[in-house]
Write a protein that holds these residues in place. Structure first.
Motif, PDB file in Angstrom:
ATOM      1  N   PRO A 153       0.928  -0.999  -0.129  1.00 28.22           N
ATOM      2  CA  PRO A 153       0.060  -0.104  -0.085  1.00 28.22           C
ATOM      3  C   PRO A 153       0.763   1.273   0.007  1.00 28.22           C
ATOM      4  O   PRO A 153       1.914   1.292   0.786  1.00 28.22           O
ATOM      5  CB  PRO A 153      -1.074   0.064   1.150  1.00 28.22           C
ATOM      6  N   MET A 154       0.392   2.144  -0.719  1.00 24.53           N
ATOM      7  CA  MET A 154       1.282   3.356  -0.876  1.00 24.53           C
ATOM      8  C   MET A 154       1.438   3.948   0.380  1.00 24.53           C
ATOM      9  O   MET A 154       0.350   4.279   1.207  1.00 24.53           O
ATOM     10  CB  MET A 154       0.691   4.589  -1.759  1.00 24.53           C
ATOM     11  N   ASN A 155       2.365   4.766   0.741  1.00 21.79           N
ATOM     12  CA  ASN A 155       2.578   5.691   1.900  1.00 21.79           C
ATOM     13  C   ASN A 155       2.003   7.150   1.663  1.00 21.79           C
ATOM     14  O   ASN A 155       2.603   7.664   0.409  1.00 21.79           O
ATOM     15  CB  ASN A 155       4.143   5.706   2.394  1.00 21.79           C
ATOM     16  N   PRO A 156       1.068   7.651   2.111  1.00 16.04           N
ATOM     17  CA  PRO A 156       0.538   8.892   1.857  1.00 16.04           C
ATOM     18  C   PRO A 156       1.516   9.954   1.459  1.00 16.04           C
ATOM     19  O   PRO A 156       1.604  10.780   0.542  1.00 16.04           O
ATOM     20  CB  PRO A 156      -0.455   9.333   2.644  1.00 16.04           C
ATOM     21  N   LYS A 157       2.888   9.926   2.069  1.00 10.90           N
ATOM     22  CA  LYS A 157       3.717  10.799   2.076  1.00 10.90           C
ATOM     23  C   LYS A 157       4.379  10.978   0.905  1.00 10.90           C
ATOM     24  O   LYS A 157       4.832  11.996   0.311  1.00 10.90           O
ATOM     25  CB  LYS A 157       4.850  10.474   3.226  1.00 10.90           C
ATOM     26  N   ILE A 187      -4.771  14.444  -0.482  1.00 10.77           N
ATOM     27  CA  ILE A 187      -4.260  13.178  -0.197  1.00 10.77           C
ATOM     28  C   ILE A 187      -5.094  12.789   1.223  1.00 10.77           C
ATOM     29  O   ILE A 187      -5.381  11.422   1.285  1.00 10.77           O
ATOM     30  CB  ILE A 187      -2.759  13.216   0.156  1.00 10.77           C
ATOM     31  N   LYS A 188      -5.179  13.794   1.901  1.00 10.22           N
ATOM     32  CA  LYS A 188      -5.917  13.290   3.088  1.00 10.22           C
ATOM     33  C   LYS A 188      -7.542  12.864   2.926  1.00 10.22           C
ATOM     34  O   LYS A 188      -8.042  11.942   3.287  1.00 10.22           O
ATOM     35  CB  LYS A 188      -6.106  14.393   4.129  1.00 10.22           C
ATOM     36  N   GLN A 189      -8.003  13.805   2.095  1.00 11.82           N
ATOM     37  CA  GLN A 189      -9.602  13.281   1.478  1.00 11.82           C
ATOM     38  C   GLN A 189      -9.397  11.988   0.828  1.00 11.82           C
ATOM     39  O   GLN A 189     -10.489  11.203   0.940  1.00 11.82           O
ATOM     40  CB  GLN A 189     -10.159  14.377   0.733  1.00 11.82           C
ATOM     41  N   GLU A 190      -8.476  11.726  -0.025  1.00  7.65           N
ATOM     42  CA  GLU A 190      -8.411  10.683  -0.783  1.00  7.65           C
ATOM     43  C   GLU A 190      -8.569   9.247   0.185  1.00  7.65           C
ATOM     44  O   GLU A 190      -9.360   8.220  -0.246  1.00  7.65           O
ATOM     45  CB  GLU A 190      -7.413  10.239  -1.441  1.00  7.65           C
TER      46      GLU A 190
END
Ligand SMILES: *Cc1c(COP(=O)(O)O)cnc(C)c1O
Length: 432
Positions: A37-41, A52-55
């Motif tokens: 899984p992608m790291n949001p960073k 990104i937060k809303q995603e």
């Protein structure tokens, strides 16, 4: 007499978007290198942090910023129409309603997310946004939006459309963005493609790769995507939420909700608030996604992890896909020529919370003409897929004598698509 237009006061416009991830978690995007899984960073060099937060947010309601609502008010709340004249022409007992998103300045639903994306970027100090556009609907919506927040905008427009559909390019220029045909000499990827294939017509895949490279290599620049991703579906829910308030002003409520599906954002926008109520057990409304037979991701694709672009640079998304190398035929609903579909819409179809069907383009234009000659509005070829499904459902009601209420989203007008209508009338439209 039943009303024709159901208009909501601008102060009754929804104050929050509905986030379906609270009720329907979807599988996370994967890092293409590790398949973890992608790291949001890792997405922060490309996207604004709030997006990104809303995603990945699981908050059920997200407040629409006041500055975004102020701009929405230029055309929102959009009218809900009762299609009396279309019903009469069809001789159906069904009651047909449509939400007209063609009234936005760019002529489609796309500014609903473009305005929000430009706003959050402005808040975070983004000075410049890069993006791609196929036929130009997204590029024009983002140009309009960046203009309001004093953000520079660079649009990589697929070369064939740049020369064949010059008026959308003019609109992009009018609102102040810089638009170039893709592949362009402005990026490494573009230069490489131009060297290898100097006569290429370009593709959405190439244009996406150029826009992402631009954002990755320039510190003051972020990238914006007009559909597919969860946050674009979130922003579009203002459409469906408005219709629910508008139906409160009538005696009716939808039995069937219909939207056309390219990346899936306008369909998600009109339908997710109804799906929320279905999931909660309050309603049992049929939701129908409509796509072109020439690019049938939901009805002919596989539900698996795939890249969002042809250069295979994006994170992997779990979605219905025809394969990231799939090149759809040049049909006239340019906005529906995407190999995949939004992970949210894909999950809804996989879980049977949404139906999907596909139509050929000639029958879609037949429906568009029936609509234009009854309701008066010239619909976009994309939106006409939803019209075709609404007409078919209304004819079924005539055959069975059922008085159903049908709602479809008219995602945009077709004023820039007259070349396609000309081809239809001269019999040059093929049924791929
Ligand atoms: C872009 C576009 C579409 C397709 O995009 P979705 O994300 O699937 O909604 C549909 N209709 C119009 C008018 C468009 O401009």
């Amino acid at each position: 007499m039943d009303r024709t237009k159901i208009l909501l006061d601008e102060n009754d416009m929804p104050k929050q978007w509905y986030n379906i991830l609270a009720d329907l978690p979807v599988e996370p995007p994967l890092n293409p290198a590790t398949r973890e899984p992608m790291n949001p960073k890792d997405l922060e060099p490309i996207f604004a942090k709030e997006l990104i937060k809303q995603e990945i947010s699981s908050e059920r309601y997200i407040t629409i910023p006041e500055e975004v609502r102020e701009i929405y008010k230029l055309w929102r709340p959009s009218p809900l129409y009762r299609a009396h004249r279309l019903e009469k022409v069809l001789g159906t007992p069904a009651r047909i309603y449509y939400k007209n998103e063609g009234v936005s300045p760019a002529g489609s639903h796309k500014p609903n997310t473009a305005i929000a994306q430009a706003y959050y970027n402005m808040k975070e100090g983004t000075e410049r946004i890069s993006t791609e556009t196929g036929a130009g609907q997204w590029g024009s919506a983002l140009s309009l939006s960046c203009n309001y927040f004093d953000i520079e905008c660079k649009v990589y427009m697929v070369r064939s459309s740049y020369y064949q559909k010059p008026y959308r390019k003019s609109l992009i220029n009018l609102w102040g963005a810089n638009v170039v045909p893709s592949p362009s000499p402005d990026t490494q990827f573009g230069r490489k493609i131009l060297e290898m294939y100097p006569d290429t017509t370009g593709s959405l895949g190439i244009a996406i790769s150029e826009a992402i490279e631009d954002a990755a290599l320039n510190d003051n620049t972020k990238y914006a995507l007009g559909s597919v991703l969860n946050h674009t579906c979130l922003h579009q829910t203002v459409v469906g939420l408005e219709t629910q308030k508008q139906f409160e002003m009538t005696e009716d409520y939808p039995d069937i909700v219909i939207g056309c599906c390219g990346g899936g954002s306008n369909l998600a926008g009109v339908s997710l608030p109804y799906i929320r109520d279905n999931i909660a057990g309050k309603t049992n409304i049929r939701i129908i996604a409509v796509e072109p037979s020439a690019c049938p991701s939901l009805t002919g694709g596989k539900f698996e992890y795939d890249f969002g672009d042809m250069a295979q640079m994006t994170p992997l998304l779990k979605m219905y896909t025809l394969g990231s190398g799939f090149i759809p035929p040049a049909i006239h609903a340019g906005g529906l020529r995407y190999h995949g579909a939004s992970p949210i819409v894909s999950k809804l179809v996989a879980d049977k919370l949404m139906e999907a069907r596909a139509y050929h383009q000639v029958e879609v234009f037949d429906a568009a003409v029936t609509f234009a000659r009854s309701e008066g509005i010239a619909p976009a070829p994309e939106s006409s897929h939803a019209i075709k499904a609404a007409i078919d459902e209304a004819i079924k009601c005539k055959q069975t004598g059922q008085e159903k209420t049908i709602l479809f989203n008219l995602s945009g007008h077709g004023h820039f698509d007259m070349g396609s209508y000309d081809k239809y009338f001269s019999g040059d439209l093929s049924n791929e």
